[in-house]
Design a protein around this motif. Structure first.
Motif, short mmCIF file in Angstrom:
data_model
loop_
_atom_site.label_atom_id
_atom_site.label_comp_id
_atom_site.label_asym_id
_atom_site.label_seq_id
_atom_site.Cartn_x
_atom_site.Cartn_y
_atom_site.Cartn_z
N GLY A 1 84.04 37.55 79.74
CA GLY A 1 84.14 38.81 79.01
C GLY A 1 83.16 38.90 77.87
N LEU A 2 83.05 37.83 77.10
CA LEU A 2 82.11 37.84 75.98
C LEU A 2 80.66 37.90 76.48
N GLY A 3 80.39 37.24 77.59
CA GLY A 3 79.04 37.27 78.14
C GLY A 3 78.61 38.67 78.54
N ILE A 4 79.53 39.45 79.11
CA ILE A 4 79.21 40.83 79.46
C ILE A 4 78.86 41.62 78.20
N ALA B 1 84.42 35.10 88.16
CA ALA B 1 83.00 34.79 87.92
C ALA B 1 82.11 35.43 88.98
N VAL B 2 82.55 35.37 90.24
CA VAL B 2 81.78 36.01 91.31
C VAL B 2 81.76 37.52 91.12
N GLY B 3 82.91 38.09 90.77
CA GLY B 3 82.96 39.52 90.54
C GLY B 3 82.08 39.95 89.36
N THR B 4 82.05 39.13 88.32
CA THR B 4 81.20 39.44 87.17
C THR B 4 79.73 39.39 87.56
N TRP B 5 79.37 38.40 88.37
CA TRP B 5 77.98 38.33 88.85
C TRP B 5 77.62 39.58 89.62
N TRP B 6 78.50 40.02 90.53
CA TRP B 6 78.22 41.22 91.31
C TRP B 6 78.12 42.45 90.40
N LEU B 7 79.02 42.55 89.44
CA LEU B 7 79.00 43.69 88.54
C LEU B 7 77.70 43.78 87.77
N TRP C 1 76.70 50.20 87.46
CA TRP C 1 77.22 50.08 86.11
C TRP C 1 76.69 48.84 85.41
N GLY C 2 76.54 47.76 86.16
CA GLY C 2 75.96 46.56 85.57
C GLY C 2 74.53 46.79 85.12
N PHE C 3 73.78 47.56 85.90
CA PHE C 3 72.42 47.90 85.49
C PHE C 3 72.44 48.70 84.20
N LYS C 4 73.38 49.64 84.08
CA LYS C 4 73.49 50.42 82.86
C LYS C 4 73.85 49.53 81.68
N PHE C 5 74.78 48.60 81.90
CA PHE C 5 75.15 47.67 80.83
C PHE C 5 73.93 46.93 80.32
N ARG C 6 73.16 46.37 81.27
CA ARG C 6 72.00 45.57 80.87
C ARG C 6 70.91 46.44 80.25
N TYR D 1 79.42 51.75 75.95
CA TYR D 1 80.11 50.97 74.94
C TYR D 1 81.59 50.82 75.27
N VAL D 2 82.20 51.94 75.66
CA VAL D 2 83.64 51.91 75.95
C VAL D 2 83.91 51.06 77.19
N TRP D 3 83.14 51.27 78.25
CA TRP D 3 83.39 50.53 79.48
C TRP D 3 83.11 49.04 79.33
N VAL D 4 82.09 48.70 78.58
CA VAL D 4 81.81 47.28 78.35
C VAL D 4 83.00 46.60 77.67
N MET D 5 83.54 47.23 76.65
CA MET D 5 84.66 46.63 75.93
C MET D 5 85.91 46.59 76.80
N LEU D 6 86.12 47.60 77.64
CA LEU D 6 87.28 47.57 78.53
C LEU D 6 87.19 46.41 79.52
N VAL D 7 86.03 46.23 80.12
CA VAL D 7 85.87 45.14 81.09
C VAL D 7 85.96 43.78 80.40
#
Length: 422
Positions: A134-137, A267-273, A279-284, A304-310
């Motif tokens: 979570g913190l890594g995201i 961990a696998v799901g986080t990698w895919w996200l 959405w992961g592209f938007k996060f990055r 910002y909201v979605w990152v904190m929710l995840v």
């Protein structure tokens, strides 16, 4: 381009064809984002050398605290061999006992006890994997989410309540308890995300305050009739039903539970996200440059909201694994220092899922092996805290590690490449 052209009138903090600039979005300095990017882009060599340097410093402290080393130091110039032997024995005794308590104990009386240390390491790593992911995201998205501790606490509170307050079939019961803890952590972190998106509140300050509120809220709930164990004056909840607990993976003789498999799946799901989803592209993209992402049409506030929710949901699962996997009860201190240790885990793992899993396993080994190290060698258990703290300092300053070990700066090529470029 954000500069106003002659004859145009653009509101301050806005660009043509884009949403208004967030109050906190990009007006503040980019040094924080740059620091996170430097840490995330550290090479494996920098991370490995940081860990080795921390262990070397711990070895110095172990030797300095050893009574035999202190005694032989009084005549070190007369008989240096005695001093060196004492230093070696002190360090070897400490680290060998740490290995026996964390990985494999060849001196155990049964085969089961020989391999139990490894299972204890994996068990201790489960909540760190969840919270570290979570913190890594958040770090990769440019957000300093320091509220994992509060999110872990809220996840533990809600999952524990579902576990002891309801009587349900086994699979349904544990599923609802897991989902309850996940949603609690997500909503708790979502408060910080919403405040940052709407009002520009600094997420570091907000999440730190939410940590304190979460701990105090848990203390209050444990004093109420809804959470307090009947007939007990201690702040402890009733035991959770067996139907709500994670299934042991290796039988009742070991504490390793199904939460470890869930952590690997996360961990696998986080990698895919982060690596394969839109959405992961938007996060990055927001983490790399919020202004550019906004100009490209990304809603930075929504990110910002979605990152904190995840991130909060994953951290909440860390509390779930503590309650449903190892403790079986809710009590003060159930979260320990998981949320704060997860910061180190995420930094050490460079905010990547695989690195986070490996870093969490390392910290799980330190936690599992430190009691035997203290018992056998007499080494203070605080040495483990010193190792963790030094790792944080070195990981947070990659240039320092590169200067210590004469490593080239990232992006610096060979002399031939530089001559060709010139």
């Amino acid at each position: 381009m954000t500069d106003r052209q002659p004859g145009t009138s653009t509101a301050p903090g806005t660009t043509k064809g884009s949403e208004p600039r967030d109050p906190s979005g990009t007006a503040e300095p980019n040094r924080g984002r740059t620091l996170l990017r430097d840490i995330a882009e550290s090479t494996g060599a920098v991370v490995t050398l940081a860990v080795l340097a921390a262990l070397a410093l711990a070895a110095v402290l172990i030797a300095a605290a050893n009574p035999e080393v202190q005694r032989t130091a009084s005549y070190v110039f007369a008989r240096p061999s005695d001093f060196l032997t004492a230093v070696w024995e002190a360090v070897w005794s400490a680290y060998s006992s740490l290995f026996r308590g964390a990985v494999f104990d060849p001196q155990a009386s049964t085969t089961e006890r020989m391999f139990r240390p490894l299972t204890e390491t994996l068990t201790a790593s489960v909540p760190l994997i969840f919270a570290g992911l979570g913190l890594g995201i958040g770090f990769r998205s440019g957000l300093f989410n320091i509220g994992a501790q509060g999110q872990v606490v809220l996840g533990a509170v809600v999952s524990a309540y579902v576990g002891f307050a309801f009587q349900l079939p086994a699979l349904l019961h544990v599923t609802l308890a897991v989902l309850g803890g996940l949603m609690a952590g997500a909503l708790w972190a979502g408060i910080a995300g919403a405040l940052k998106a709407r009002f520009g509140a600094n997420e570091v300050i907000v999440t730190i305050m939410l940590n304190s509120i979460a701990v105090l809220l848990m203390s209050y709930l444990l004093s109420t009739t809804a959470f307090k164990r009947p007939g007990s004056n201690n702040p402890i909840s009733p035991m959770l039903d067996e139907s709500a607990m994670f299934v042991p993976l290796l039988g009742d003789s070991f504490r390793l539970h199904a939460g470890w498999l869930l952590a690997l799946a996360a961990a696998v799901g986080t990698w895919w996200l982060m690596e394969r989803s839109t959405w992961g592209f938007k996060f990055r993209a927001v983490g790399a440059n919020a202004d550019a992402a906004r100009t490209a049409g990304t809603s930075v506030r929504a990110v910002y909201v979605w990152v904190m929710l995840v991130a909060g949901g994953l951290a909440g699962l860390g509390g779930v694994s503590q309650v449903l996997g190892t403790e079986g009860v809710l009590q003060e201190g159930v979260a320990g220092s998981i949320g704060f240790d997860a910061i180190t885990v995420a930094l050490l793992g460079r905010s990547r899922p695989l690195g986070t899993v490996l870093a969490a396993t390392l910290f799980g080994a330190l936690r599992a092996g430190s009691p035997l190290m203290q018992t056998v060698s007499g080494t203070p258990i605080d040495i483990v805290l010193v190792v963790q703290a030094v790792i944080v300092l070195l990981i947070a300053a990659p240039p320092l590690v590169r200067s210590m070990f004469r490593l080239p700066a990232p992006g610096s090529g060979s002399r031939l490449a530089k001559e060709v470029a010139a």
